[in-house]
Write a protein that holds these residues in place. Structure first.
Motif, PDB file in Angstrom:
ATOM      1  N   LEU A  13       0.833  -1.201   0.000  1.00  0.00           N
ATOM      2  CA  LEU A  13       0.000   0.000   0.000  1.00  0.00           C
ATOM      3  C   LEU A  13       0.871   1.257   0.000  1.00  0.00           C
ATOM      4  N   ALA A  14       1.937   1.231   0.812  1.00  0.00           N
ATOM      5  CA  ALA A  14       2.811   2.402   0.903  1.00  0.00           C
ATOM      6  C   ALA A  14       3.497   2.688  -0.421  1.00  0.00           C
ATOM      7  N   SER A  15       3.683   1.640  -1.243  1.00  0.00           N
ATOM      8  CA  SER A  15       4.336   1.869  -2.531  1.00  0.00           C
ATOM      9  C   SER A  15       3.305   2.142  -3.618  1.00  0.00           C
ATOM     10  N   GLY A  16       2.046   2.328  -3.219  1.00  0.00           N
ATOM     11  CA  GLY A  16       1.013   2.688  -4.183  1.00  0.00           C
ATOM     12  C   GLY A  16       0.333   1.494  -4.844  1.00  0.00           C
ATOM     13  N   ASP A  17       0.647   0.283  -4.359  1.00  0.00           N
ATOM     14  CA  ASP A  17       0.068  -0.919  -4.960  1.00  0.00           C
ATOM     15  C   ASP A  17      -1.149  -1.367  -4.153  1.00  0.00           C
ATOM     16  N   ALA A  18      -2.266  -0.670  -4.350  1.00  0.00           N
ATOM     17  CA  ALA A  18      -3.464  -0.963  -3.562  1.00  0.00           C
ATOM     18  C   ALA A  18      -3.995  -2.368  -3.853  1.00  0.00           C
TER      19      ALA A  18
ATOM     20  N   ALA B 165      -7.129   0.726   1.136  1.00  0.00           N
ATOM     21  CA  ALA B 165      -6.889   0.310  -0.253  1.00  0.00           C
ATOM     22  C   ALA B 165      -8.133   0.590  -1.112  1.00  0.00           C
TER      23      ALA B 165
ATOM     24  N   GLN C 209      -8.369   4.220  -1.921  1.00  0.00           N
ATOM     25  CA  GLN C 209      -7.444   4.621  -2.983  1.00  0.00           C
ATOM     26  C   GLN C 209      -7.933   4.152  -4.341  1.00  0.00           C
TER      27      GLN C 209
ATOM     28  N   ALA D 242       3.456  15.184   1.302  1.00  0.00           N
ATOM     29  CA  ALA D 242       2.097  15.071   0.759  1.00  0.00           C
ATOM     30  C   ALA D 242       1.099  15.846   1.619  1.00  0.00           C
TER      31      ALA D 242
ATOM     32  N   ILE E  28       4.043  12.392  -5.848  1.00  0.00           N
ATOM     33  CA  ILE E  28       2.749  11.787  -6.183  1.00  0.00           C
ATOM     34  C   ILE E  28       2.188  12.581  -7.368  1.00  0.00           C
TER      35      ILE E  28
ATOM     36  N   ALA F 182      -0.586  12.626  -8.997  1.00  0.00           N
ATOM     37  CA  ALA F 182      -1.948  13.141  -8.859  1.00  0.00           C
ATOM     38  C   ALA F 182      -1.962  14.425  -8.030  1.00  0.00           C
TER      39      ALA F 182
ATOM     40  N   ILE G 288      -7.760  14.533  -3.513  1.00  0.00           N
ATOM     41  CA  ILE G 288      -7.209  13.186  -3.408  1.00  0.00           C
ATOM     42  C   ILE G 288      -7.126  12.801  -1.935  1.00  0.00           C
TER      43      ILE G 288
END
Lengths: 406, 210
Positions: free
Chosen positions: A12-17, A39, A42, A143, A181, A183, A396
């Motif tokens: 999750l922390a690496s953006g892989d929900a 997750a 996101q 962020a 990020i 977005a 976001i």
């Protein structure tokens, strides 16, 4: 922390929900529910995310106050992003206190930010500004600092402080770059557009041209007497006379200002102020009364003097008179103009300000809501309307870290 | 039950490139710790990381005298520390809810975090041989001198406790200072425990009472 939770949190922390979900999809213990909730948020399924985080908060044990508080903050952010303004701000505040008491400064600050975003959203700009000033963004990760600066920029834009807005947007740009990020960077750029896009029209000496927000700010602080049809206020060098609830007086002021330095015939004034009615003796009498009222309202700023065929406006201290008008006029434009002040309006207040029937205002609001240009909160008599979307307002999700036991 | 405050002898880390400590073990010379995507060998005398093996490492770590065992997601890998190769893989008894791993008497002992229990498993097949119930979240397991110790960590409260391996009864408890969690436990065979510190990225040496 157990093995799969650690693995899912890393994903999750690496953006892989999806990778995170894959690992905990079948688990219903508290940390798994929290991770699944974040997750899903996101991935954009806010309804499911909300339900998962709610059950996660319930499932954490009495010793796991921090984990529970983080769930509450995440829930609050989801509520905010989905414009569910019924969500209790008290729960957010107590979660913030728990996080602060346990030394989780980053998530406590994030909770504070969510609370401020909510205040901006419901048009409580003074409170939002005070809370923002009390919050130190220094310890925030990039962020969250971006979100903080975007809110600051949003408030500054509403307050027509373009220099402060530009500075906040520059800081937001830097921290968005540090956060890496995409977005978020895109969001800052979208927010920054508001400063480079015409915000209103200037009508002066019979000509009109579009104005940027900076130019609007400069105009309002200049020595020009401005009849502001965006907010239905008459300005001179920082002094404001609001005619927002006096539509007839405002219509007269605007008509006179547009004609300046010339005068306006009685018939024209009657037609503009009294909604196109044919001028007869009773209207002339009423016009005299209303002009008297306008004279009293504008005392100190301008004079309203009688001429052979009607009336003329002349500035007292100011050298010039100009009209500031919204980009789009008409019933819908006027509704939008009022909502542009960022406050939450009831439809009956709008009806008074616009001198229109509640039904007309309601129809305008419904059609604007259909186009996504306005939004409402609350039900029944408590229902309030606001313009949407807000400039410089992050949409976001930033969500607190899901790691529950440390 | 004996109860005392944990006596922290030394702190190591946090280490560059290792945000978390998910598990610890000791091979007689180095403290190996799991940091998520690596197993790192720490020299406890110098405090330096001297070597790393690239392997998924999400929870407990153990050493059987020759090989390393590492929990990753819902399995346990057997790893050759010389080559870094994974030699074999068995399922973890808690289906991924596992935290804490120890080697003793020819078998592996696996903590099941929120399941609040410790499983003894066959290191060849992963078959559960027996299960000890604890009344707290388990975050690290170790055997020393015939004593079974495990770490707990719930919210702000964390301790290292010795339990009766037959009944699960708590015999002794070392309370960690507030905000100091234990995410992995290993004894050095003498009077010192190495405790993983989770997201703090630290490893703490705690005195084992004699």
């Amino acid at each position: 922390m157990d093995s799969l939770i650690t693995a899912a949190a890393r994903a999750l922390a690496s953006g892989d929900a999806l990778g995170a979900l894959k690992r905990v999809a079948l688990r219903d213990d508290a940390p798994a529910l929290a991770l699944r909730g974040i997750a899903m948020a996101q991935l954009g399924d806010l309804v499911r995310a909300k339900a998962l985080l709610k059950s996660a908060a319930r499932a954490f044990g009495p010793r796991e106050a921090v984990a529970r508080a983080r769930c509450v903050v995440a829930e609050a952010e989801i509520a905010l992003v989905s414009r569910d303004l019924i969500w209790p701000p008290k729960a957010l505040e107590s979660a913030r206190r728990v996080l602060e008491a346990h030394g989780d400064r980053v998530n406590a600050a994030h909770a504070g930010n969510v609370a401020i975003r909510r205040l901006v959203l419901i048009g409580r700009l003074d409170e939002a500004e005070r809370a923002l000033a009390a919050l130190d963004p220094a310890p925030l990760p990039p962020a969250l600092r971006t979100a903080h600066e975007l809110v600051a920029a949003g408030i500054a834009v509403r307050r027509l402080q373009t220099q402060a807005a530009r500075a906040a947007l520059d800081r937001a740009r830097l921290s968005a770059r540090a956060a890496a990020i995409p977005a978020l960077t895109a969001e800052v750029e979208t927010a920054a557009l508001v400063l480079d896009t015409p915000a209103a029209r200037l009508i002066s000496h019979g000509r009109e041209h579009p104005l940027l927000l900076t130019e609007v700010e400069a105009l309002l602080s200049s020595s020009t007497l401005v009849v502001d049809a965006c907010r239905h206020v008459v300005w001179n060098a920082g002094t404001a006379v609001s005619l927002a609830t006096r539509p007839v007086l405002f219509a007269l002021a605007r008509t006179l200002a547009e004609a300046w330095p010339g005068d306006v015939a009685r018939g024209t004034l009657i037609a503009r102020a009294f909604r196109g009615k044919h001028a007869d003796e009773s209207h002339r009498a009423r016009l005299r009364v209303e002009i008297g009222r306008l004279r009293a309202e504008l005392r100190g700023l301008a004079e309203v003097s009688a001429t052979k065929r009607g009336f003329a406006l002349s500035p007292r201290g100011a050298r010039e008179i100009a009209v500031l008008a919204p980009l789009v006029e008409g019933a819908h434009g006027a509704v939008l103009a009022f909502l542009a002040d960022g406050e939450a309006w009831s439809s009956s207040a709008l009806a008074i300000a616009l001198a229109a029937s509640p039904r007309t205002v309601q129809r305008a609001l419904d059609s604007l809501a259909g186009e996504g240009k306005v939004q409402s909160l609350g039900r029944g008599r408590a229902r309030r309307w606001m313009s949407a979307p807000l400039p410089g307002f992050p949409t976001i999700l930033l969500l607190p870290g899901p790691l529950p036991s440390d | 039950m004996k109860k005392s405050a944990a006596n922290i002898l030394r702190e190591y880390g946090p280490f560059l490139g290792a945000e978390r400590v998910n598990g610890v073990t000791f091979d007689g010379e180095h403290v190996w710790f799991a940091s998520g995507d690596k197993l790192n060998a720490l020299d406890p005398a110098s405090g330096e990381v001297v070597r790393s093996i690239e392997v998924a490492s999400h929870a407990g770590t153990a050493f059987d005298g020759e090989f390393l065992y590492q929990i990753a997601e819902d399995v346990i890998h057997k790893i050759d520390p010389k080559t870094g190769h994974i030699l074999s893989t068995i399922p973890a008894p808690g289906n991924g809810g596992d935290s804490g791993l120890a080697w003793a008497e020819g078998t592996l002992w696996v903590g099941q975090h929120r399941g609040r229990r410790i499983h003894q498993i066959d290191p060849e097949t992963g078959k559960i041989l027996r299960t000890i119930e604890s009344n707290r979240v388990v975050t690290g397991v170790t055997w020393v001198d015939g004593q079974l110790w495990h770490g707990t960590w719930e919210g702000d409260d964390s301790d290292v406790r010795r339990i009766n391996p037959e009944t699960g009864e708590v015999l002794e408890r070392l309370d960690m200072p507030e905000g100091t969690g234990v995410s992995g436990l290993e004894s050095d065979g003498g009077d010192c425990f190495f405790c993983g510190g989770g997201g703090s990225g630290k490893i703490r040496a705690v005195r084992r009472p004699g």
